[in-house]
Motif scaffolding. Structure first.
Motif, short mmCIF file in Angstrom:
data_model
loop_
_atom_site.label_atom_id
_atom_site.label_comp_id
_atom_site.label_asym_id
_atom_site.label_seq_id
_atom_site.Cartn_x
_atom_site.Cartn_y
_atom_site.Cartn_z
N SER A 181 0.63 -12.46 1.04
CA SER A 181 -0.20 -13.65 0.84
C SER A 181 -1.01 -13.54 -0.45
CB SER A 181 -1.15 -13.84 2.02
OG SER A 181 -2.08 -12.76 2.13
N THR A 182 -1.39 -12.31 -0.82
CA THR A 182 -2.15 -12.09 -2.05
C THR A 182 -1.29 -12.37 -3.28
OG1 THR A 182 -3.57 -10.46 -0.98
CG2 THR A 182 -3.49 -10.44 -3.39
N LYS A 236 0.23 -2.64 12.57
CA LYS A 236 -0.80 -2.57 11.54
C LYS A 236 -0.17 -2.64 10.15
CE LYS A 236 -4.28 0.34 12.10
NZ LYS A 236 -5.47 -0.52 12.31
N LEU A 237 0.94 -1.94 9.97
CA LEU A 237 1.63 -1.99 8.69
C LEU A 237 2.18 -3.39 8.42
CD1 LEU A 237 3.60 1.38 8.45
CD2 LEU A 237 1.79 0.58 6.94
N GLN A 238 2.69 -4.04 9.47
CA GLN A 238 3.21 -5.39 9.29
C GLN A 238 2.09 -6.33 8.85
OE1 GLN A 238 6.70 -6.68 9.93
NE2 GLN A 238 5.60 -7.97 8.47
N SER A 239 0.92 -6.20 9.48
CA SER A 239 -0.22 -7.03 9.13
C SER A 239 -0.67 -6.75 7.69
CB SER A 239 -1.37 -6.78 10.10
OG SER A 239 -2.51 -7.54 9.75
N TYR A 240 -0.66 -5.48 7.32
CA TYR A 240 -1.04 -5.09 5.96
C TYR A 240 -0.06 -5.68 4.95
CZ TYR A 240 -1.97 -1.97 1.98
OH TYR A 240 -2.25 -1.46 0.74
N LEU A 241 1.24 -5.61 5.27
CA LEU A 241 2.26 -6.15 4.38
C LEU A 241 2.13 -7.67 4.27
CD1 LEU A 241 4.75 -5.81 2.60
CD2 LEU A 241 6.15 -5.76 4.68
N ASP A 242 1.85 -8.33 5.40
CA ASP A 242 1.64 -9.78 5.35
C ASP A 242 0.48 -10.13 4.42
OD1 ASP A 242 3.70 -10.13 7.13
OD2 ASP A 242 2.42 -10.36 8.89
#
Length: 267
Positions: A263-264, A253-259
């Protein structure tokens, strides 16, 4: 036992996220209510964190006398830090970099803790992780012993001794250079993928009670392997491993959040 998984990212990024998760679990992160904390409140937090770190692993509760002593140590840290700033040491590039790295780490751990508090792993996510890991579960396990030596000729000599009736356990204790040697080469129960491939392939090919007729080479040396037994096992239930799955889901979940943050910002 199910093994935890990491997302297929770069090693440095995974290490960073692991450190962030670890820091968030030991109470380093500040809560939202601390964002507007006054200086005395911050100083009190500093003392609390210092006490926690210094007394971690202590078998007894901290006494008031010990707390006073540690509070004095914090005061000494303030004193020395102020003197370091007076001497301009905080302008040294290496010192400044270390201070900035600490700042970044604390803020990152705080963000991670905040994100996981607001987005804890759901039952569905935990079950999905369980299904992924169960798919890779190996039901067959083997019990084996081995004798590890440096050369092929040594291994061939051991096989000859075994053919002549020598005891495998005694030979392992006497000849093996591996850490299991003193235990008669005992490796206990293991699934095939827990061993390097040449070793596991040899174990799988043997019958129970048989040893290798030819030496087996791995990066560790030359092996003579005895397969003692084999068994079929069932994967643990979801409830048994649910808590152990949580860190893996949190990491993803943290990896997805960091990704998403990358991207932002275009990073």
């Amino acid at each position: 036992m199910l093994k935890t998984q990491t997302t297929p990212r770069g090693a440095a990024r995974t290490t960073l996220l692991s450190a962030v998760v670890l820091m968030s679990t030991v109470g380093c992160a500040q809560s939202n209510s601390d964002a507007t904390a006054t200086a005395p409140e911050v100083e009190a937090k500093i003392v609390d964190l210092y006490v926690q770190n210094r007394m971690r692993g202590a078998q007894t509760e901290i006494t008031e006398q010990q707390r006073d002593q540690l509070r004095g140590e914090v005061a000494d840290l303030y004193l020395m830090a102020e003197e370091a700033e007076a001497k301009g040491l905080d302008n040294d590039p290496e010192v400044a970099a270390q201070i900035e790295l600490q700042r970044l780490s604390v803020l990152a751990s705080s963000l991670a803790a905040n994100y996981l508090e607001e987005n804890p792993p759901t039952e569905a996510e935990l079950r999905a992780e369980y299904n992924v890991q169960v798919a890779g579960f190996q039901p067959k396990q083997y019990k084996a012993r081995h004798i590890l030596v440096e050369t092929e000729d040594e291994a061939k000599g051991l096989i000859t001794e075994l053919d002549d009736g020598a005891d495998f356990v005694e030979l392992a204790i006497e000849k093996s250079t591996g850490p299991s040697g003193p235990n008669g080469g005992d490796l206990g129960w293991f699934p095939p993928d827990s061993m390097v491939k040449p070793f596991s392939d040899a174990v799988v090919a043997l019958d129970n009670g048989a040893y290798t007729s030819e030496p087996v080479q791995t990066q560790f040396g030359w092996h003579v392997i005895l397969r003692e037994d084999s068994r079929e096992t069932d994967p643990p239930s979801f409830e048994e491993v649910k808590d152990r799955l949580r860190p893996s889901v949190e990491q993803k979940k943290l990896q997805s959040y960091l990704d998403g943050l990358r991207s932002t910002t275009g990073g």
